[in-house]
Write an enzyme that holds these catalytic residues in place. Sequence first.
Site, PDB file in Angstrom:
ATOM      1  CG  ASP A 163      60.665   8.314  49.183  1.00 15.61           C
ATOM      2  OD1 ASP A 163      60.405   7.325  49.878  1.00 15.61           O
ATOM      3  OD2 ASP A 163      61.444   8.297  48.204  1.00 15.61           O
ATOM      4  CD  GLU A 418      57.573  15.133  43.560  1.00 12.31           C
ATOM      5  OE1 GLU A 418      56.911  14.341  44.245  1.00 12.31           O
ATOM      6  OE2 GLU A 418      58.417  14.762  42.729  1.00 12.31           O
ATOM      7  CE1 TYR A 473      63.079   9.620  40.242  1.00 11.72           C
ATOM      8  CE2 TYR A 473      61.185  11.059  40.524  1.00 11.72           C
ATOM      9  CZ  TYR A 473      62.457  10.660  40.893  1.00 11.72           C
ATOM     10  OH  TYR A 473      63.105  11.312  41.910  1.00 11.72           O
ATOM     11  CD  GLU A 509      62.880  14.585  43.203  1.00 16.00           C
ATOM     12  OE1 GLU A 509      62.273  13.509  43.020  1.00 16.00           O
ATOM     13  OE2 GLU A 509      62.693  15.319  44.192  1.00 16.00           O
TER      14      GLU A 509
HETATM   15  C1  GCB Z   1      59.960  12.235  44.231  1.00 14.94           C
HETATM   16  C2  GCB Z   1      60.224  12.953  45.504  1.00 14.94           C
HETATM   17  C3  GCB Z   1      61.388  12.358  46.265  1.00 14.94           C
HETATM   18  C4  GCB Z   1      61.324  10.841  46.207  1.00 14.94           C
HETATM   19  C5  GCB Z   1      61.423  10.417  44.759  1.00 14.94           C
HETATM   20  C6  GCB Z   1      61.355   8.891  44.582  1.00 14.94           C
HETATM   21  O1  GCB Z   1      59.356  12.713  43.328  1.00 14.94           O
HETATM   22  O2  GCB Z   1      60.406  14.328  45.336  1.00 14.94           O
HETATM   23  O3  GCB Z   1      61.341  12.825  47.579  1.00 14.94           O
HETATM   24  O4  GCB Z   1      62.335  10.252  46.984  1.00 14.94           O
HETATM   25  O5  GCB Z   1      60.358  10.960  44.057  1.00 14.94           O
HETATM   26  O6  GCB Z   1      62.399   8.245  44.616  1.00 14.94           O
HETATM   27  O7  GCB Z   1      60.253   8.365  44.437  1.00 14.94           O
END
Ligand code: GCB
Length: 599
Positions: A163, A418, A473, A509
């Site tokens: 990403d 990941e 998330y 994250e």
């Molecule tokens: C993740 C990735 C990261 C992305 C992020 C996202 O899990 O490690 O590279 O930018 O999610 O914002 O979706």
Amino acid sequence: MLRPQANSVRELISLDGIWNFALATSVDLEADPAWTRTLPPTLQIPVPASYNDIFTEREIQLHVGWVFYQRQVTVPRRWGDARIVIRVGAATHSGRVYVNDTFVTEHHGGYMPFDADITELVKPGETFRLTIAVNNELTWETIPPGSVEVAADGTRKQVVRHDFFNYSGLHRSVQLCCVPTNHISDVKVVTDVAGTAGTITYEIETSQAVQGSKIRVTLVDEEGETIAEAEQAKGTLSVESVHLWQPGAAYLYQLRVQLLSASGTITDDEYSVSVGVRTVKVVGNQIHINDKPFYFTGFGKHEDYPVRGKGHDTAFMVHDFQLLKWIGANSFRTSHYPYDEDWLDYADRHGVVVIDETAAVGLNLAIIAGIHGGTHKPTFSPETCNDQTRENHKQALRELIARDKNHPSVVMWMVSNEPSAHEETTRQYFEPLTKLTRELDPTRPIAYANEKQAGPREDKIIDLFDVVCLNRYYGWYLFTGDLAAAEVGLEAELREWEQMYGKPIIMTEYGADTLAGMHTIGDVPWSEDYQTRLLEMTHRVFDRVDSVVGEHVWNFADFQTPTNFIFRVDGNKKGVFTRDRKPKAAARSLRQRWTSMKK
Ligand code: GCB
């Protein structure tokens, strides 16, 4: 390989600045040997910088394949009998160096330096044509992996599995170095602490066992006082009443290594390494730095800026460190690749803790560019990430540890981001990598960043690592807009990891895309208010789970992503700062939390 240094016997010339530039006219490099001719100045480009956003042409921005950088270089006349080395900070993702018509070296992996001895090809006092060919193609074998699709009209398109935008070019400085023929080729230090005394175990490699030459090692403190001396290539120096390198309170000794002539009067070579005396250990479900539990606050970052893309910029870098300090961050992760060495030097000097990551991102076919919905083919197979990928991943680890081993700021190696840890074959892929990492550096913990498909019950590799690093998330991709449900889900998952493995947990994250300037009363995703509330919800959970020893928000700043997806709006907007480093509302809330933390 030692980072080039200028001192009484070594010299450096920066080759940064404006170079001539051209796209290759053929996929096959040999069909367009641009290094054999002088490139016209039709296109000129700054080094370091990504080439993609410098020009306005789409053809350049989305170019797939080789490009050429070229300039004239004059070797100083005074570099008479020395060894002349060319050093490229990074060519993303692979580079080939030519001196006049002659091929000199090549390197694969876009975020690591490489060098070559060009003494035989150049003459002091004369000028040569330096060409660096750079290729940005990613395949199943490269780290990171990707694939090139060819459309019916022959247009080539790079598919990336991560990403962030596939920024390409010469991203870091290029230098011409003058190094003595008999030289120091490596210095390794490992530190330990016992009570109030510290030890520095060092190992020096030289270009050859130079007949009759002597080694002198001097350890100097920050006041310039000599603390210890030695004359062997290997040894342990003791430091009574040691000043520890502490997070937020760095102290750096200088280990000065000299190669002396037999008489001891002439210095053949010298090299200095900054040494921070500190220990890192995993103790139960905690991470200790200097035998005290350490709680990580900070971010996953990117090397990403307007116009220059991934081109290293010391002004932006120092400003980012100031923002980290302002917000109360004590650490960051070099997601998703190793950063310019300046980042680590600065972190060493200022006591910032670093989790150092390889470029092994995207080893997961169920995710495409950060979002679920990829194919369900196995990630590790002869047709996808394969034995050659693993060999290249090993090489990436070797180069990372060789480059960064002496930095006290680096407290953990991040082997991959990941990967598909829920697939059976992933274990066969990772076991040799974790074994190698531990052989190369038995002193630092190792981890990988886990993605939610491999929950605590599905993960096949977590026992190979010391720390559970989770990218989650809750409230964004999961339970979107429902922070109450997200809070319950997050806590349940963290407790499961805690009970099943008993390891420290760092949330590497968490976060929410946020459009700067958008405000809402209710919980509306994309608003600054929602980002703030999502982070606050997550922190309430962290404070209830003992094994959570760190929080790295995704991301420090907004960053550019591939432009062929509609779920990103001119990039990923999960930054707590905008791409030009303006704070969003969440920055104040984080600052409040992190600057008042007792942990
Ligand atoms: C993740 C990735 C990261 C992305 C992020 C996202 O899990 O490690 O590279 O930018 O999610 O914002 O979706």
